[in-house]
Design an enzyme around this catalytic site. Structure first.
Site, short mmCIF file in Angstrom:
data_model
loop_
_atom_site.label_atom_id
_atom_site.label_comp_id
_atom_site.label_asym_id
_atom_site.label_seq_id
_atom_site.Cartn_x
_atom_site.Cartn_y
_atom_site.Cartn_z
N HIS A 30 -7.72 -19.96 1.58
CA HIS A 30 -8.98 -20.38 0.95
C HIS A 30 -8.74 -21.26 -0.28
O HIS A 30 -9.68 -21.86 -0.80
CB HIS A 30 -9.87 -19.17 0.61
CG HIS A 30 -9.39 -18.34 -0.53
ND1 HIS A 30 -8.60 -17.21 -0.34
CD2 HIS A 30 -9.59 -18.45 -1.85
CE1 HIS A 30 -8.35 -16.68 -1.52
NE2 HIS A 30 -8.94 -17.40 -2.45
N GLY A 168 -8.83 -17.29 -10.04
CA GLY A 168 -7.75 -18.22 -10.37
C GLY A 168 -6.38 -17.69 -10.01
O GLY A 168 -5.40 -18.44 -10.01
N SER A 170 -5.78 -16.07 -7.05
CA SER A 170 -5.65 -16.05 -5.58
C SER A 170 -4.42 -16.84 -5.15
O SER A 170 -4.12 -17.89 -5.69
CB SER A 170 -6.87 -16.68 -4.92
OG SER A 170 -7.98 -15.85 -5.04
N GLY A 171 -3.75 -16.32 -4.14
CA GLY A 171 -2.61 -17.02 -3.57
C GLY A 171 -1.29 -16.71 -4.23
O GLY A 171 -0.23 -17.05 -3.70
#
Length: 177
Positions: A30, A168, A170-171
């Site tokens: 995403h 912020g 995420s990932g």
């Protein structure tokens, strides 16, 4: 640790990621909303020009073949960098887990990122933040009963319930051992 600056006509944002080889970074699918993604490696304080910092644009994106935008299943994205990262003391790839490797419940792991530090925060921190979390599948099975699949997902929390990754982050990686 990698910071992704994502820019497009309709979206500007940031996500975390992690280097897995000299020219590949993994993040959440995403996070691949923009056509213009720059990966920052070796950074600690984004307000300073640190000698350890490297900025590399993304050449190509490879989302998981079964990524579902609605349910966020298979929310993983491989980013190929335009050129290889220079491996240094501050820039090293993270080893991926071995197939079928399960992290035991109660294991303490670490997450890091430059994401918001509170709901009221309008500006993310300039310095890299990190927190230790405990692997706890039971908490996610109770909270996300239908969506949570322990065969393909892993859940970690703060025993006091005070610390968590946020907008912020995420990932970014959950690093265990």
């Amino acid at each position: 640790m990698a910071l992704l600056k994502i820019r497009s006509e309709n979206y500007n944002g940031e996500c975390g990621g992690f280097l897995v080889s000299k020219n590949f970074v993994i993040t959440a699918a995403h996070c691949g909303k923009g056509r213009n993604i720059t990966v920052y490696l070796g950074a600690h304080n984004l307000n300073k020009k640190e000698k350890s910092q490297q900025w590399i644009r993304v050449q190509k994106m490879f989302p998981h073949k079964k990524y579902n935008k609605m349910t966020l299943e298979n929310d993983i994205l491989l980013l190929q960098l335009q050129h290889k990262a220079r491996l240094t003391k501050a820039v090293k790839p993270i080893r991926l887990p071995k197939p079928r490797c399960r992290v035991k419940k109660g294991t303490i792991c670490n997450v890091a990122g430059w994401g918001d530090t509170s709901v009221k925060s309008h500006f993310p921190p300039a310095t890299l933040q990190q927190v230790d979390l405990r692997v706890n599948d039971t908490a996610c099975q109770k909270r996300f009963a239908r969506e949570y699949d322990p065969c393909t997902m892993m859940c970690a929390d703060d025993p006091q319930g005070l610390k968590t990754p946020f907008k912020g982050d995420s990932g970014g990686p959950l690093v265990c051992d």
